[in-house]
Design an enzyme around this catalytic site. Structure first.
Site, mmCIF file in Angstrom:
data_model
loop_
_atom_site.group_PDB
_atom_site.id
_atom_site.type_symbol
_atom_site.label_atom_id
_atom_site.label_comp_id
_atom_site.label_asym_id
_atom_site.label_seq_id
_atom_site.Cartn_x
_atom_site.Cartn_y
_atom_site.Cartn_z
ATOM 1 N N SER A 183 0.810 -1.224 0.000
ATOM 2 C CA SER A 183 0.000 0.000 0.000
ATOM 3 C C SER A 183 0.837 1.265 0.000
ATOM 4 C CB SER A 183 -0.931 -0.002 1.221
ATOM 5 O OG SER A 183 -1.776 -1.119 1.211
ATOM 6 N N HIS B 259 0.146 5.026 4.048
ATOM 7 C CA HIS B 259 -0.497 5.516 2.826
ATOM 8 C C HIS B 259 -0.199 7.002 2.630
ATOM 9 C CE1 HIS B 259 -3.796 2.171 3.168
ATOM 10 N NE2 HIS B 259 -2.569 1.693 3.160
#
Length: 246
Positions: free
Chosen positions: A147, A211
């Site tokens: 991610s 993220h």
């Protein structure tokens, strides 16, 4: 005969991998690592029930990032922010990440070039997981997944292709597929990550901070590397037959 075979093989390879071999290669590698690991549930050698869960924990601990161990000076632990990029915790985790990589990675790789894109992907992914580990230095929870690196790809995509239209599914509109410019979709996604990171607990879950770090790194890299060049705009769709007639 040999020359013709080589030409045919070269054309077949280009057709298979297309203009983004690094993106497709990363998807294939992540998928392969997942399939041979215990989280896929496909290898009976890992057992079932408690044995399978124990095998998964051991697998994530070996290849994932454990913040409490990362800063203890172990050479093996220092490599885990790189190895963790290719390990996923479930089918949903894998498929979600690979979908995002496919959608946003192909055009970004075409713009950056293969070697630069690969270094960018791994480097930003490493730093994203490192940033998360630094902010949670006492955590003993293993962190895995691509991610952080994929978020960096999103950040770079936003700078390079701000007007490219992205298909989105919005829950409050009954998951209707709607197309919006990247400059609308991706900042909205980043804002959701920010809000979720502020509410995240110290326990297992999604590493929203990774993220955010990855997205910021990708955006800054694209701005520094391509800021003085013309950003790519998607070509307008050809007019339907008859619309070009006077």
């Amino acid at each position: 005969m040999i020359s013709n075979w080589r030409v045919t093989a070269g054309r077949a390879g280009r057709a298979l991998w297309g203009p983004a071999p690094v993106t497709y290669g990363l998807i294939a590698l992540c998928s392969l690592v997942f399939v041979i690991g215990p989280a896929s549930g496909l290898d009976p050698a890992y057992g079932s029930g408690d044995a399978a869960l124990a095998a998964q924990r051991a697998w994530f601990h070996r290849w994932g990032v454990v913040p409490a161990e990362l800063f203890q000076g172990s050479p093996g632990a220092a490599l885990t922010p790189a190895t963790a990029l290719f390990v996923h915790g479930s089918w949903v985790h894998l498929l979600g990440n690979m979908l995002f990589l496919y959608v946003f990675g192909v055009m970004t790789e075409e713009r950056m070039g293969r070697v630069q894109f690969l270094l960018f992907y791994v480097g930003c992914g490493y730093l994203a997981l490192l940033g998360y580990a630094a902010a949670n230095a006492d955590s003993e929870q293993s962190l895995v997944g691509a991610s952080g690196a994929i978020s960096a790809v999103l950040g770079a995509f936003l700078f390079l292709f701000p007007r490219a239209r992205v298909t989105s599914l919005l829950p409050f509109l009954f998951f209707l597929p709607l197309r919006f410019p990247a400059w609308v979709v991706l900042p909205f996604w980043a804002a959701l990550q920010w809000l979720a990171a502020g509410r995240a607990s110290d326990g297992p879950g999604v590493a929203y901070l990774a993220h955010l770090v990855g997205f910021g790194l990708g955006l800054v890299f694209a701005w520094v590397r391509f800021g003085r060049t013309t950003r790519v705009r998607p070509a307008p769709a050809p007019a339907p037959e008859g619309e070009n007639q006077p």
